[in-house]
Write an enzyme that holds these catalytic residues in place. Structure first.
Site, PDB file in Angstrom:
ATOM      1  N   CYS A 149     -13.378   5.333   2.908  1.00  0.00           N
ATOM      2  CA  CYS A 149     -14.576   4.642   2.410  1.00  0.00           C
ATOM      3  C   CYS A 149     -14.804   4.959   0.939  1.00  0.00           C
ATOM      4  O   CYS A 149     -15.466   4.205   0.231  1.00  0.00           O
ATOM      5  CB  CYS A 149     -15.790   5.042   3.237  1.00  0.00           C
ATOM      6  N   HIS A 179       3.337   1.435   7.796  1.00  0.00           N
ATOM      7  CA  HIS A 179       4.326   0.363   7.668  1.00  0.00           C
ATOM      8  C   HIS A 179       5.739   0.977   7.558  1.00  0.00           C
ATOM      9  O   HIS A 179       5.971   1.871   6.739  1.00  0.00           O
ATOM     10  CB  HIS A 179       4.034  -0.518   6.453  1.00  0.00           C
ATOM     11  N   ASP A 236       6.584  -7.747   2.764  1.00  0.00           N
ATOM     12  CA  ASP A 236       6.543  -7.896   4.214  1.00  0.00           C
ATOM     13  C   ASP A 236       5.106  -7.803   4.749  1.00  0.00           C
ATOM     14  O   ASP A 236       4.736  -8.522   5.677  1.00  0.00           O
ATOM     15  CB  ASP A 236       7.419  -6.818   4.870  1.00  0.00           C
ATOM     16  N   CYS A 251     -18.363   3.900   9.690  1.00  0.00           N
ATOM     17  CA  CYS A 251     -18.163   5.276  10.147  1.00  0.00           C
ATOM     18  C   CYS A 251     -19.323   5.653  11.071  1.00  0.00           C
ATOM     19  O   CYS A 251     -20.458   5.208  10.835  1.00  0.00           O
ATOM     20  CB  CYS A 251     -18.178   6.246   8.966  1.00  0.00           C
ATOM     21  N   CYS A 265     -22.223   6.802   8.981  1.00  0.00           N
ATOM     22  CA  CYS A 265     -22.437   6.121   7.695  1.00  0.00           C
ATOM     23  C   CYS A 265     -23.936   5.938   7.440  1.00  0.00           C
ATOM     24  O   CYS A 265     -24.674   5.498   8.320  1.00  0.00           O
ATOM     25  CB  CYS A 265     -21.751   4.756   7.711  1.00  0.00           C
ATOM     26  N   CYS A 301     -22.601  -0.567   2.928  1.00  0.00           N
ATOM     27  CA  CYS A 301     -21.488  -0.758   3.880  1.00  0.00           C
ATOM     28  C   CYS A 301     -21.897  -1.782   4.934  1.00  0.00           C
ATOM     29  O   CYS A 301     -21.123  -2.658   5.306  1.00  0.00           O
ATOM     30  CB  CYS A 301     -21.109   0.549   4.566  1.00  0.00           C
TER      31      CYS A 301
END
Ligand code: FES
Length: 252
Positions: A24, A58, A211, A231, A234, A239
Site C-alpha cells: 500500500c 511470474h 507476457d 488491508c 486500513c 483507500c
C-alpha cells in the site's frame, strides 16, 4: 504517468504497476494518486480500464532473478562457491504498516522462495530488509545488520540480490554498492561480496513484461479482487474511495 484524454481516443488503458510485489506504500499510493487526479475530472468516455497490480511470482520474473544470481555465483572461485550466502534485500516497511495487513512481506517472500526453487536451493539464503528511515520500528533483519551477524558467525562470501527493485536507482547503486558492498564490507573484513544486477533490460525480464500484459489482455479479469479489498486494519479513507472508484471504472 501520462494522462489518458478523450481526444486521444484511447480504447483501453491498462494500469501496470512496475512494483512486482504489492505494498500500500508503493503501488497502493500510486493507484490512489491516479484516483486523486481523475476524481475531479471527466473520464474519457468509452474507454476500458484494467489493472495489473502485482506479479511477484511470474515465472519469467523468477527466471530473471535466478539468471542474475547465477552470473554472480560464477564469479566466485569453485572451492568457495557453495559457501556463498545469498542475501535477498528488499525495501523495508514500518512495522505499523506491516501490522495493518500489508501484503508486501508475504509477496516478497513468495518471490524469494520461487527463485531458490528455480536455483534448486543451490546455496544458503536469507531475506533481509534495507532503507529504514526514522526512529520508529521497521521490519527486519536489516541488510547491514545481517551482514554483521553472518560475519560474526564466520561467513565471508555473499551475494546481495535486490529482490523488490526492477531497475537500478539510489538504493541499489548507493546503498547496496557503496555503503554495504564497499564501505561496510571493508570494515567487516568480508572476503568477497557481489551484488546481482536488478532485472533492468535482461531479455528474459523484457519477455516477462510482455507476457504479463499479453496474458492480462487475453484474460477476462480486468481487476484483481484482492486489490479491491482493503488491508484489515486500513484507516486511510482515500483507500476506500479509490478502491470503490476502480471497481466502478474497471467494470464498465
Ligand atoms: Fe492498505 Fe489502505 S492501507 S488498503
Amino acid at each position: 504517468m501520462s494522462v489518458a484524454r478523450s481526444r486521444d481516443r484511447v480504447q483501453h488503458t491498462v494500469i501496470f504497476s512496475q512494483y512486482p510485489q504489492y505494498s500500500c506504500s508503493t503501488s497502493g499510493s500510486s493507484f490512489n494518486a491516479i484516483y486523486n487526479y481523475y476524481k475531479t475530472r471527466e473520464l474519457p468516455s468509452e474507454m476500458k480500464w484494467s489493472i495489473i497490480d502485482r506479479w511477484a511470482t511470474h515465472p519469467l520474473l523468477i527466471k530473471t532473478f535466478a539468471e542474475r544470481i547465477k552470473q554472480e555465483l560464477a564469479q566466485f572461485p569453485k572451492e568457495k562457491r557453495d559457501d556463498v550466502i545469498i542475501l535477498f534485500s528488499a525495501h523495508s516497511l514500518p512495522l505499523q504498516v506491516v501490522n495493518r495487513g500489508d501484503s508486501y512481506p508475504a509477496e516478497v517472500g513468495a518471490t524469494v522462495a520461487l527463485v531458490m526453487q528455480e536455483l534448486n536451493y543451490c546455496n544458503p539464503y536469507s531475506l533481509v530488509w534495507q532503507s529504514k528511515v526514522g526512529p520508529t520500528a521497521w521490519l527486519g533483519p536489516f541488510t547491514d545488520e545481517a551482514l554483521k551477524g553472518y560475519v560474526k558467525q564466520g561467513k565471508k562470501n555473499f551475494i546481495l540480490v535486490p529482490i523488490a527493485f526492477v531497475n537500478e536507482h539510489i538504493e541499489t547503486l548507493h546503498e547496496l554498492d557503496i555503503e554495504y558492498c564497499h564501505e561496510l564490507a571493508q570494515e567487516l573484513g568480508i572476503e568477497t561480496i557481489r551484488r546481482a544486477a536488478a532485472p533492468n533490460d535482461h531479455p528474459i525480464f523484457i519477455d516477462a513484461l510482455a507476457d504479463i500484459v499479453d496474458s492480462h489482455l487475453k484474460s477476462k479479469q480486468s481487476i484483481n479482487p484482492k486489490f479491491l479489498t482493503r488491508c484489515p486494519h486500513c484507516v486511510n479513507l482515500s483507500c476506500d474511495a479509490s478502491k470503490n472508484w476502480y471497481a466502478k471504472i474497471c467494470k464498465s
